[in-house]
Design a protein around this motif. Structure first.
Motif, PDB file in Angstrom:
ATOM      1  N   THR A   1      53.196  33.085  15.011  1.00 32.82           N
ATOM      2  CA  THR A   1      53.960  33.852  16.003  1.00 32.82           C
ATOM      3  C   THR A   1      53.043  34.763  16.808  1.00 32.82           C
ATOM      4  O   THR A   1      53.138  34.825  18.046  1.00 32.82           O
ATOM      5  CB  THR A   1      55.044  34.694  15.309  1.00 32.82           C
ATOM      6  OG1 THR A   1      55.824  33.861  14.455  1.00 32.82           O
ATOM      7  CG2 THR A   1      55.957  35.354  16.329  1.00 32.82           C
TER       8      THR A   1
ATOM      9  N   VAL B   1      61.957  36.861  13.908  1.00 29.31           N
ATOM     10  CA  VAL B   1      61.247  35.938  13.030  1.00 29.31           C
ATOM     11  C   VAL B   1      61.425  36.479  11.608  1.00 29.31           C
ATOM     12  O   VAL B   1      60.688  37.343  11.152  1.00 29.31           O
ATOM     13  CB  VAL B   1      59.755  35.849  13.408  1.00 29.31           C
ATOM     14  CG1 VAL B   1      59.027  34.835  12.534  1.00 29.31           C
ATOM     15  CG2 VAL B   1      59.609  35.506  14.884  1.00 29.31           C
TER      16      VAL B   1
ATOM     17  N   LEU C   1      60.812  27.924  16.667  1.00 24.62           N
ATOM     18  CA  LEU C   1      60.249  29.204  17.082  1.00 24.62           C
ATOM     19  C   LEU C   1      59.461  29.052  18.378  1.00 24.62           C
ATOM     20  O   LEU C   1      59.595  29.864  19.308  1.00 24.62           O
ATOM     21  CB  LEU C   1      59.355  29.754  15.963  1.00 24.62           C
ATOM     22  CG  LEU C   1      58.581  31.034  16.268  1.00 24.62           C
ATOM     23  CD1 LEU C   1      59.512  32.167  16.693  1.00 24.62           C
ATOM     24  CD2 LEU C   1      57.754  31.455  15.044  1.00 24.62           C
TER      25      LEU C   1
END
Length: 515
Positions: free
Chosen positions: A421, A410, A393
């Motif tokens: 995030t 996500v 990520l």
């Protein structure tokens, strides 16, 4: 009997005792009402509109599965996953055992909870699945201007065509050559082969010098004197004539074997039809403004699924990421797969689109590797999978900072991952309004994540299954058997709901309207 099959049997018994009408009402008040939006495109509109009012979008999926016994599923799998030459006894040696169909794992539903499973029946059935996906795409386009729709490639053709170890063999050959040059253990994008040393190695293996001249030209490799894994992969691109002639060493026998298997004329036609179905879906998605997410599947299918998805991305991700590939971060090679595809998109100039998940097939993959005798492809611990997810990520978010045409979803129910995030987005200057970072959760789960994100202006989506009560039972039976981690998530939701109820009663704001 599988535990999911027991659940379906119990539900059928309940239907007989209660009658269809009362049974349907009971299901809609319980499991069905929790995890399924409704029976058809008309009945799901209120839920879609309600979620949209709170800033939450929808990923529509017609959740109907064929209700097969384990024996029927196994028979269909074994018939559809072997080629004509293999059934005749001529082709079995060409596939490594990891990529051969195995009767003990013929029912691919075993050990799988949330992912739906398709078994090949006929070309007509594949056309029917395509029509179902088309209706979902149209419904997504009608529901919002920024919708998603999910597809599974095993619904669109014979799994035999995905049961290929060609890409894995070719990549393994690259790493074998890298080890000979003292470059073992490097990350995929950091590994570069010296062409001169490579030429010497393949001559020693007995590959004809004329073949080498065709392999190593300025057109295929450039003038750097080295080649990386993307250069290597381009040699077996379906668009090159060279791919038909390549050979690789068989690790067990030491013999050189053709890389590509031969198909019969009928198999060639079936393969063409599979590609045509994918093309039809991508064109429809482009036409109605819907992003298409290609779901990940088992590791013995996934290299081919990813390769076909990349072909679609080349064609349709020209102006924006229309096609999203799915990366399962419980896999040991997840980071290599993500970094290679990001670099490929950079080199070829198309828009990278990814959905990151932890993965749905862990128990099945581990059992299969142990039973058949190949290396377990799954990360050893839950913590290692979390670390892999965040590593992948973070790499993609860094790419988004420098590339406004890339995007990521996500897809996670993990609150720590969502916090990670949001923190990285703030640090990198990635704004929710830019719609580069999406969040996704399943309908009926983790509303404490989805709705606050939607209200705060982040692009967030619920994966929304729909379909008739009786036809969604196979899906629901597996959802009823969710693992303990999900049950802990449900307990957390009840805790938060109770806290919120007490807060509203205390402040006199019992009814909340979306901002």
């Amino acid at each position: 009997m599988r535990s999911g099959a027991w659940t379906v049997t119990l539900l059928r018994l309940a239907r007989r005792l209660l009658g269809q009408r009362l049974f349907n009402r009971l299901m809609k008040m319980t499991f069905y009402g929790q995890f399924v939006a409704g029976e058809d495109q008309e009945s799901i509109r209120p839920l879609i509109q309600h979620n949209r009012a709170f800033g939450v979008g929808s990923i529509l999926d017609y959740g109907v599965e064929e209700d097969l016994t384990p024996e029927e599923a196994e028979r269909k799998e074994m018939e559809s996953c072997t080629s004509a030459s293999e059934r005749d006894g001529h082709g079995t040696s060409k596939r490594e055992k990891q990529f051969q169909a195995h009767r003990a794992f013929g029912d691919r539903r075993d050990g799988v909870v949330s992912a739906r499973t398709y078994f090949y029946a006929s070309e007509a059935k594949c056309d029917s699945h395509m029509e179902t996906f088309l209706r979902c795409i149209e419904a997504s386009g009608g529901a919002s201007e920024d919708g998603f729709s999910a597809i599974k490639l095993t619904a669109l053709g014979r799994p035999q065509f995905l049961f290929t170890d060609v890409l894995t063999k070719w990549r393994r050959f690259f790493h074998q050559m890298a080890a000979e040059q003292g470059k073992a253990g490097l990350a995929a994008m950091d590994t570069k082969l010296e062409v001169a040393a490579l030429q010497e190695s393949v001559v020693k293996m007995g590959i004809a010098s004329r073949m080498i001249e065709n392999w190593f030209t300025v057109e295929t490799l450039g003038v750097s004197g080295t080649l990386d894994l993307l250069d290597w992969g381009s040699l077996i691109d379906s668009r090159t004539e060279l791919s038909k002639h390549l050979v690789v060493p068989n690790m067990q026998t030491g013999q050189l074997e053709p890389l590509l298997s031969r198909f019969t004329e009928e198999e060639e036609r079936q393969m063409t039809r599979m590609l045509q179905r994918m093309d039809v879906l991508a064109k429809k998605a482009s036409e109605v403004g819907v992003r298409l997410m290609v779901d990940a599947e088992q590791t013995y299918f996934q290299p081919a699924i990813s390769r076909l998805t990349l072909e679609m991305q080349r064609r349709f991700n020209v102006e924006r990421p229309l096609i999203f590939n799915t990366y399962q971060c419980y896999l040991k090679d997840a980071y290599d797969n993500v970094t290679l595809d990001v670099e490929l998109a950079r080199r070829e100039g198309w828009c990278f689109g990814a959905k990151l998940v932890r993965g749905a097939y862990m128990a099945q993959e581990r059992a299969r590797a142990l039973e058949i005798g190949y290396e377990d492809p799954i990360n050893p611990t839950y913590e290692a999978t979390n670390a892999m997810y965040h590593r992948c990520l973070n790499y993609v978010l860094e790419e988004l900072k420098h590339n406004a045409r890339a995007a990521v979803m996500v897809a996670s129910h993990n609150e720590d991952t969502v916090r990670f995030t949001l923190c990285r987005m703030e640090e990198l200057g990635l704004h929710p309004a830019d719609c580069q970072v999406y969040f996704g959760q399943l309908l009926g789960m983790c509303d404490q994540i989805s709705f606050p994100l939607g209200q705060a202006g982040f692009p967030v989506y619920k994966y929304v299954p729909y379909g008739p009560v009786m036809e969604v039972l196979p899906y629901l039976s597996r959802r009823a058997l969710e693992n303990s981690g999900v049950m802990k998530g449900a307990q957390r939701e009840w805790q938060l709901l109770w806290q919120e109820l007490k807060r509203r009663l205390r402040t006199g704001s019992l009814f909340h309207r979306p901002a």
